[in-house]
Scaffold this motif. Structure first.
Motif, PDB file in Angstrom:
ATOM      1  N   LEU A  68      64.684  15.443  32.180  1.00  0.00           N
ATOM      2  CA  LEU A  68      63.262  15.110  32.192  1.00  0.00           C
ATOM      3  C   LEU A  68      62.858  14.323  30.945  1.00  0.00           C
ATOM      4  O   LEU A  68      62.012  13.423  31.026  1.00  0.00           O
ATOM      5  CB  LEU A  68      62.412  16.370  32.347  1.00  0.00           C
ATOM      6  CG  LEU A  68      62.525  17.064  33.705  1.00  0.00           C
ATOM      7  CD1 LEU A  68      61.674  18.326  33.735  1.00  0.00           C
ATOM      8  CD2 LEU A  68      62.177  16.133  34.850  1.00  0.00           C
ATOM      9  N   THR A  71      64.145  10.863  31.506  1.00  0.00           N
ATOM     10  CA  THR A  71      63.322  10.252  32.548  1.00  0.00           C
ATOM     11  C   THR A  71      61.989   9.788  31.968  1.00  0.00           C
ATOM     12  O   THR A  71      61.519   8.689  32.285  1.00  0.00           O
ATOM     13  CB  THR A  71      63.088  11.249  33.701  1.00  0.00           C
ATOM     14  OG1 THR A  71      64.351  11.560  34.303  1.00  0.00           O
ATOM     15  CG2 THR A  71      62.163  10.680  34.751  1.00  0.00           C
ATOM     16  N   ALA A  72      61.389  10.610  31.117  1.00  0.00           N
ATOM     17  CA  ALA A  72      60.141  10.203  30.464  1.00  0.00           C
ATOM     18  C   ALA A  72      60.374   8.964  29.593  1.00  0.00           C
ATOM     19  O   ALA A  72      59.549   8.046  29.561  1.00  0.00           O
ATOM     20  CB  ALA A  72      59.573  11.354  29.630  1.00  0.00           C
ATOM     21  N   GLY A  75      60.437   6.061  31.783  1.00  0.00           N
ATOM     22  CA  GLY A  75      59.071   5.724  32.201  1.00  0.00           C
ATOM     23  C   GLY A  75      58.369   4.883  31.149  1.00  0.00           C
ATOM     24  O   GLY A  75      57.662   3.927  31.473  1.00  0.00           O
ATOM     25  N   CYS A  76      58.593   5.238  29.880  1.00  0.00           N
ATOM     26  CA  CYS A  76      58.031   4.429  28.785  1.00  0.00           C
ATOM     27  C   CYS A  76      58.623   3.023  28.792  1.00  0.00           C
ATOM     28  O   CYS A  76      57.896   2.032  28.681  1.00  0.00           O
ATOM     29  CB  CYS A  76      58.311   5.092  27.446  1.00  0.00           C
ATOM     30  SG  CYS A  76      57.372   6.584  27.138  1.00  0.00           S
ATOM     31  N   SER A 133      61.761  14.635  38.753  1.00  0.00           N
ATOM     32  CA  SER A 133      62.071  13.522  37.845  1.00  0.00           C
ATOM     33  C   SER A 133      61.281  12.273  38.202  1.00  0.00           C
ATOM     34  O   SER A 133      60.757  11.589  37.319  1.00  0.00           O
ATOM     35  CB  SER A 133      63.571  13.209  37.889  1.00  0.00           C
ATOM     36  OG  SER A 133      64.301  14.271  37.378  1.00  0.00           O
ATOM     37  N   VAL A 136      57.731  12.695  37.036  1.00  0.00           N
ATOM     38  CA  VAL A 136      57.641  12.523  35.573  1.00  0.00           C
ATOM     39  C   VAL A 136      57.761  11.038  35.213  1.00  0.00           C
ATOM     40  O   VAL A 136      57.020  10.539  34.355  1.00  0.00           O
ATOM     41  CB  VAL A 136      58.715  13.370  34.864  1.00  0.00           C
ATOM     42  CG1 VAL A 136      58.839  12.993  33.395  1.00  0.00           C
ATOM     43  CG2 VAL A 136      58.398  14.859  35.008  1.00  0.00           C
ATOM     44  N   LEU A 137      58.679  10.328  35.858  1.00  0.00           N
ATOM     45  CA  LEU A 137      58.857   8.897  35.609  1.00  0.00           C
ATOM     46  C   LEU A 137      57.570   8.131  35.895  1.00  0.00           C
ATOM     47  O   LEU A 137      57.105   7.346  35.057  1.00  0.00           O
ATOM     48  CB  LEU A 137      60.001   8.362  36.471  1.00  0.00           C
ATOM     49  CG  LEU A 137      60.288   6.870  36.378  1.00  0.00           C
ATOM     50  CD1 LEU A 137      60.985   6.554  35.062  1.00  0.00           C
ATOM     51  CD2 LEU A 137      61.140   6.428  37.552  1.00  0.00           C
ATOM     52  N   THR A 140      54.653   9.168  33.422  1.00  0.00           N
ATOM     53  CA  THR A 140      54.853   8.591  32.086  1.00  0.00           C
ATOM     54  C   THR A 140      54.537   7.108  32.091  1.00  0.00           C
ATOM     55  O   THR A 140      53.835   6.602  31.212  1.00  0.00           O
ATOM     56  CB  THR A 140      56.299   8.821  31.612  1.00  0.00           C
ATOM     57  OG1 THR A 140      56.580  10.213  31.650  1.00  0.00           O
ATOM     58  CG2 THR A 140      56.511   8.286  30.211  1.00  0.00           C
TER      59      THR A 140
END
Length: 162
Positions: A68, A71-72, A75-76, A133, A136-137, A140
């Motif tokens: 996670l 994954t974050a 996302g960033c 996931s 969260v992606l 984010t």
């Protein structure tokens, strides 16, 4: 849901989201929807009572937390691949490009790597981890994209679409 249905849902969401990201879109066009899909995915992922392997609970928790966090991070990275601009009429627009596609491919490769690590450690990983996931992606990415758009206006807040 079964692991197969989790995968099919994830693939459908990815196709939908990537397709939308590669077209120019108004950032202020869809109020609050930027939050809805990620939260639904997170809730769907958390609904699984077998999210952590009961035989390897500590290892499974570390794998889940690590996946996670990465994954974050993806996302960033994905949010930074999106171009944001303001048209003459004052409307904010965004569009992903080739780097956006590479960010998605990277996220998929990293997700596969986490599954592979879990398999090597003999930890069962629920298909719901994929939905969690993905949520969260997307969450984010949306938060970072909102922040970036706000920077164009000197920190003003915007409600952006996912």
């Amino acid at each position: 849901m079964t692991a197969l249905s989790d995968v099919l849902i994830a693939v459908a969401v990815i196709v939908l989201v990537v397709g939308r990201q590669l077209r120019a879109r108004r950032l202020d066009g869809e109020r609050r929807l930027w939050l809805l899909l990620p939260l639904v995915l997170v809730a769907a992922g958390l609904r699984d009572t077998a999210l952590l392997d009961p035989e390897h609970r500590a290892t499974a928790a570390v794998l889940l937390a690590g996946s996670l966090l990465t994954t974050a991070g993806m996302g960033c990275a994905w949010a930074w691949t999106v171009r944001i601009w303001r048209e003459a009429d004052g409307v904010l627009w965004s569009r992903g490009g080739t780097a956006t596609v590479f960010a998605w491919v990277g996220a998929v490769v990293i997700r596969i790597g986490w599954y592979g690590l879990g398999a090597a450690l003999h930890v069962h990983q629920s298909g719901s981890v994929l939905l969690l996931s993905l949520g969260v992606l997307l969450l984010t990415r949306s938060v970072v994209l909102r922040w970036r758009a706000g920077q164009l206006d000197g920190g003003k807040r915007h409600t952006l679409a996912a």
